[in-house]
Design a protein around this motif. Structure first.
Motif, PDB file in Angstrom:
ATOM      1  N   ALA A 187       0.733  -1.200   0.043  1.00  0.00           N
ATOM      2  CA  ALA A 187       0.091   0.071   0.009  1.00  0.00           C
ATOM      3  C   ALA A 187       0.986   1.279   0.038  1.00  0.00           C
ATOM      4  O   ALA A 187       1.859   1.256   0.662  1.00  0.00           O
ATOM      5  CB  ALA A 187      -0.801  -0.066   1.243  1.00  0.00           C
ATOM      6  N   GLU A 188       0.491   2.471  -0.671  1.00  0.00           N
ATOM      7  CA  GLU A 188       1.175   3.629  -0.614  1.00  0.00           C
ATOM      8  C   GLU A 188       0.698   4.327   0.555  1.00  0.00           C
ATOM      9  O   GLU A 188      -0.317   4.066   1.369  1.00  0.00           O
ATOM     10  CB  GLU A 188       0.892   4.386  -2.023  1.00  0.00           C
ATOM     11  N   ARG A 189       1.439   5.432   0.702  1.00  0.00           N
ATOM     12  CA  ARG A 189       1.067   6.466   1.725  1.00  0.00           C
ATOM     13  C   ARG A 189      -0.280   6.846   1.910  1.00  0.00           C
ATOM     14  O   ARG A 189      -0.990   6.820   3.103  1.00  0.00           O
ATOM     15  CB  ARG A 189       2.062   7.643   1.710  1.00  0.00           C
ATOM     16  N   GLN A 190      -0.931   7.206   0.658  1.00  0.00           N
ATOM     17  CA  GLN A 190      -1.996   7.687   0.675  1.00  0.00           C
ATOM     18  C   GLN A 190      -3.377   6.465   0.591  1.00  0.00           C
ATOM     19  O   GLN A 190      -4.442   6.981   0.156  1.00  0.00           O
ATOM     20  CB  GLN A 190      -2.297   8.741  -0.493  1.00  0.00           C
ATOM     21  N   SER A 191      -2.840   5.455   0.446  1.00  0.00           N
ATOM     22  CA  SER A 191      -4.100   4.244   0.198  1.00  0.00           C
ATOM     23  C   SER A 191      -5.136   4.524   1.473  1.00  0.00           C
ATOM     24  O   SER A 191      -4.362   4.688   2.523  1.00  0.00           O
ATOM     25  CB  SER A 191      -3.242   2.921   0.405  1.00  0.00           C
ATOM     26  N   PHE A 192      -6.165   4.185   0.849  1.00  0.00           N
ATOM     27  CA  PHE A 192      -7.238   4.201   2.325  1.00  0.00           C
ATOM     28  C   PHE A 192      -7.184   2.857   3.020  1.00  0.00           C
ATOM     29  O   PHE A 192      -7.039   1.765   2.474  1.00  0.00           O
ATOM     30  CB  PHE A 192      -8.570   4.406   1.822  1.00  0.00           C
ATOM     31  N   VAL A 193      -7.496   3.076   4.412  1.00  0.00           N
ATOM     32  CA  VAL A 193      -7.485   2.049   5.330  1.00  0.00           C
ATOM     33  C   VAL A 193      -9.051   1.560   5.705  1.00  0.00           C
ATOM     34  O   VAL A 193      -9.781   2.667   5.220  1.00  0.00           O
ATOM     35  CB  VAL A 193      -6.917   2.408   6.617  1.00  0.00           C
ATOM     36  N   GLN A 194      -9.255   0.372   5.597  1.00  0.00           N
ATOM     37  CA  GLN A 194     -10.605  -0.236   5.892  1.00  0.00           C
ATOM     38  C   GLN A 194     -10.520  -0.650   7.427  1.00  0.00           C
ATOM     39  O   GLN A 194      -9.439  -0.997   7.917  1.00  0.00           O
ATOM     40  CB  GLN A 194     -10.942  -1.339   4.918  1.00  0.00           C
ATOM     41  N   PRO A 195     -11.648  -0.865   8.070  1.00  0.00           N
ATOM     42  CA  PRO A 195     -11.940  -1.328   9.322  1.00  0.00           C
ATOM     43  C   PRO A 195     -11.524  -2.741   9.465  1.00  0.00           C
ATOM     44  O   PRO A 195     -11.719  -3.580   8.454  1.00  0.00           O
ATOM     45  CB  PRO A 195     -13.169  -1.196   9.974  1.00  0.00           C
ATOM     46  N   GLY A 196     -10.608  -3.133  10.470  1.00  0.00           N
ATOM     47  CA  GLY A 196     -10.000  -4.596  10.447  1.00  0.00           C
ATOM     48  C   GLY A 196      -8.682  -4.765   9.740  1.00  0.00           C
ATOM     49  O   GLY A 196      -8.065  -5.829   9.871  1.00  0.00           O
ATOM     50  N   ASP A 197      -8.232  -3.579   8.992  1.00  0.00           N
ATOM     51  CA  ASP A 197      -6.902  -3.779   8.300  1.00  0.00           C
ATOM     52  C   ASP A 197      -5.715  -4.022   9.432  1.00  0.00           C
ATOM     53  O   ASP A 197      -5.789  -3.537  10.653  1.00  0.00           O
ATOM     54  CB  ASP A 197      -6.727  -2.635   7.649  1.00  0.00           C
ATOM     55  N   VAL A 198      -4.741  -4.758   8.931  1.00  0.00           N
ATOM     56  CA  VAL A 198      -3.579  -4.933   9.692  1.00  0.00           C
ATOM     57  C   VAL A 198      -2.432  -4.134   8.816  1.00  0.00           C
ATOM     58  O   VAL A 198      -2.194  -4.625   7.781  1.00  0.00           O
ATOM     59  CB  VAL A 198      -3.164  -6.401  10.266  1.00  0.00           C
ATOM     60  N   ILE A 199      -1.927  -3.183   9.324  1.00  0.00           N
ATOM     61  CA  ILE A 199      -1.097  -2.142   8.584  1.00  0.00           C
ATOM     62  C   ILE A 199       0.588  -2.732   9.241  1.00  0.00           C
ATOM     63  O   ILE A 199       0.764  -2.776  10.387  1.00  0.00           O
ATOM     64  CB  ILE A 199      -0.936  -0.819   8.638  1.00  0.00           C
ATOM     65  N   THR A 200       1.316  -3.069   8.239  1.00  0.00           N
ATOM     66  CA  THR A 200       2.861  -3.091   8.635  1.00  0.00           C
ATOM     67  C   THR A 200       3.628  -2.140   8.231  1.00  0.00           C
ATOM     68  O   THR A 200       3.771  -2.230   6.817  1.00  0.00           O
ATOM     69  CB  THR A 200       3.235  -4.684   8.450  1.00  0.00           C
ATOM     70  N   VAL A 201       4.500  -1.627   8.904  1.00  0.00           N
ATOM     71  CA  VAL A 201       5.496  -0.478   8.409  1.00  0.00           C
ATOM     72  C   VAL A 201       6.831  -1.216   8.354  1.00  0.00           C
ATOM     73  O   VAL A 201       7.054  -1.636   9.610  1.00  0.00           O
ATOM     74  CB  VAL A 201       5.417   0.630   9.305  1.00  0.00           C
ATOM     75  N   PHE A 202       7.317  -1.456   7.347  1.00  0.00           N
ATOM     76  CA  PHE A 202       8.842  -2.050   7.070  1.00  0.00           C
ATOM     77  C   PHE A 202      10.014  -1.419   7.825  1.00  0.00           C
ATOM     78  O   PHE A 202      10.008  -0.026   7.646  1.00  0.00           O
ATOM     79  CB  PHE A 202       8.949  -2.577   5.913  1.00  0.00           C
TER      80      PHE A 202
END
Length: 206
Positions: A187-202
């Motif tokens: 995902a890019e910086r401006q990609s929209f997040v949805q409820p329940g998403d798990v975001i990983t910053v590398f």
């Protein structure tokens, strides 16, 4: 007098040798760059399918405030349960998961009318607690946070306290449940997040 002036053939051979070595060095450098890119965390993930900012869809874990006009017995705060339904007193279970707030209002009003519980039934629904999203990896405060409509990856990072000095700042990954399958994508910086998403910053490769 130099050897190359006395022997033009030697000068030509030396030039070809130097040029060949430069080409090899350039090839090695390019290969190293490509290999480094391929081994960067998350580099091989498929790109996230962007859906844009859409109206919020309810899901298990959302807490709602229901107001039924002309009948306070049916009003109150209710949680969408693990089955994706809303248990409304005197009415029963009403499917909620996947619906917008407006669609759920229409469903409740229709069910009240069908059962004859309220004349000229009109229901109002408000989300008071959204189900969370999760952010992991190179942020200052990884963990679980409340989702807000319109959030982007960069917004989520800010909620998590911002990037650490080791963070890859150009992209992250999002793991999202699609039906019964969890899929991870870049995902890019401006990609929209949805409820329940798990975001990983590398972690960035220095």
């Amino acid at each position: 007098m130099s050897v190359t002036r006395l022997f033009p053939a030697a000068r030509s051979t030396l030039a070809r040798t130097v040029t060949a070595r430069l080409h090899r060095l350039a090839g090695f450098a390019l290969a190293a760059l490509v290999l480094g890119a391929c081994t960067s965390p998350g580099a091989g993930l498929p790109p996230l399918t962007e859906t844009g900012r859409t109206e919020y869809r309810l899901g298990s874990g959302d807490t709602l405030r229901l107001l039924v006009f002309n009948d306070q017995r049916l009003s109150g705060e209710f949680r969408v349960n693990d089955n994706g339904t809303l248990a409304v007193p005197l009415v029963g279970s009403i499917p909620a998961a996947g619906k917008t707030v407006r669609e759920l209002e229409a469903s409740i009003s229709s069910e009240l009318q069908r059962q004859g519980l309220v004349r000229n039934a009109a229901a109002s629904v408000e989300v008071i607690n959204y189900r969370p999203f999760f952010i992991l990896g190179e942020v200052e405060r990884p963990g679980q946070y409340a989702f807000q409509p319109g959030m982007t990856v960069l917004t989520a990072v800010a909620i998590g306290g911002g990037f650490t000095y080791r963070a890859e700042r150009d992209y992250a990954s999002i793991t999202r449940v699609d039906g019964t399958e969890a899929k991870e994508a870049r995902a890019e910086r401006q990609s929209f997040v949805q409820p329940g998403d798990v975001i990983t910053v590398f972690e960035r490769r220095f």
